[in-house]
Design an enzyme around this catalytic site. Sequence first.
Site, PDB file in Angstrom:
ATOM      1  N   LYS A 121      46.172  36.107  40.294  1.00  0.00           N
ATOM      2  CA  LYS A 121      46.006  36.165  39.043  1.00  0.00           C
ATOM      3  C   LYS A 121      44.674  35.600  38.644  1.00  0.00           C
ATOM      4  O   LYS A 121      43.815  35.954  37.677  1.00  0.00           O
ATOM      5  CB  LYS A 121      47.211  35.317  38.232  1.00  0.00           C
ATOM      6  CG  LYS A 121      46.977  35.434  36.633  1.00  0.00           C
ATOM      7  CD  LYS A 121      47.798  34.161  35.990  1.00  0.00           C
ATOM      8  CE  LYS A 121      47.187  33.713  34.788  1.00  0.00           C
ATOM      9  NZ  LYS A 121      47.112  32.342  34.623  1.00  0.00           N
ATOM     10  N   ASP A 139      50.099  36.936  33.149  1.00  0.00           N
ATOM     11  CA  ASP A 139      50.570  35.509  33.051  1.00  0.00           C
ATOM     12  C   ASP A 139      52.147  35.702  32.429  1.00  0.00           C
ATOM     13  O   ASP A 139      52.625  36.680  32.156  1.00  0.00           O
ATOM     14  CB  ASP A 139      49.648  34.693  32.209  1.00  0.00           C
ATOM     15  CG  ASP A 139      49.638  35.056  30.809  1.00  0.00           C
ATOM     16  OD1 ASP A 139      50.169  36.185  30.403  1.00  0.00           O
ATOM     17  OD2 ASP A 139      48.890  34.280  29.986  1.00  0.00           O
TER      18      ASP A 139
END
Length: 220
Positions: A121, A139
């Site tokens: 991420k 997220d």
Amino acid sequence: MNKQEKVQFVLDTLEELYPETPIPLDHKDPYTLLIAVLMSAQSTDARVNIITPLLFKKADNPYDMIKLSVEEIREIIKPVGLSPMKSKGIYGLSHILINKHNGEVPANFKDLEALPAVGHKTASVVMSQAFNIPAFAVDTHIHRLMYRWGLTNGKNVEQTEKDAKRLFPEHTWNKLHLQIIYYGREYSPARGWDLEKDIITKTIGRKTVIDEYLKKHTKK
């Protein structure tokens, strides 16, 4: 609506609401963005933006960062949480950037994800926001909304990312990722969610999610 119509509705609505998408984390270059994103894990962007100026005043490049000790870094960044892991990561990756990458942040997933405390991420955010290379960082906001909208059955962020990349055109990814985050915070939060204000979920949302919401909020 079929899935393609849903996707178009999402794109149109978000473009109308958020034509501009400023990057939420304050930074001046790929290195300071990388550090800010690493610090934002399980913290808020607002809190990170209070702490990064204190850190960057002492060290805003890897060469100055390694002059600090892990303990000194930890002391500064303590308010963002997970400071033992994050301070070691910041110190360790700064050394690697100097030794392997001439002090520069690499613009590819393989080298980014090889850095300490940098997961997929974080690498995705840096690729999209620092280098403008298409990436879709998922997220908790994006994971929650994609499920609410019936666009993924993903039990984890990896599956949600695959579905997002499959459904949305590549040229939209970098901006869309931020638009969904802004929308999630403003209209479709995890707590205190008001379906009436959440036009996207209200229009295209997963039936079971809407039914559950109505059941919970319908007065007996």
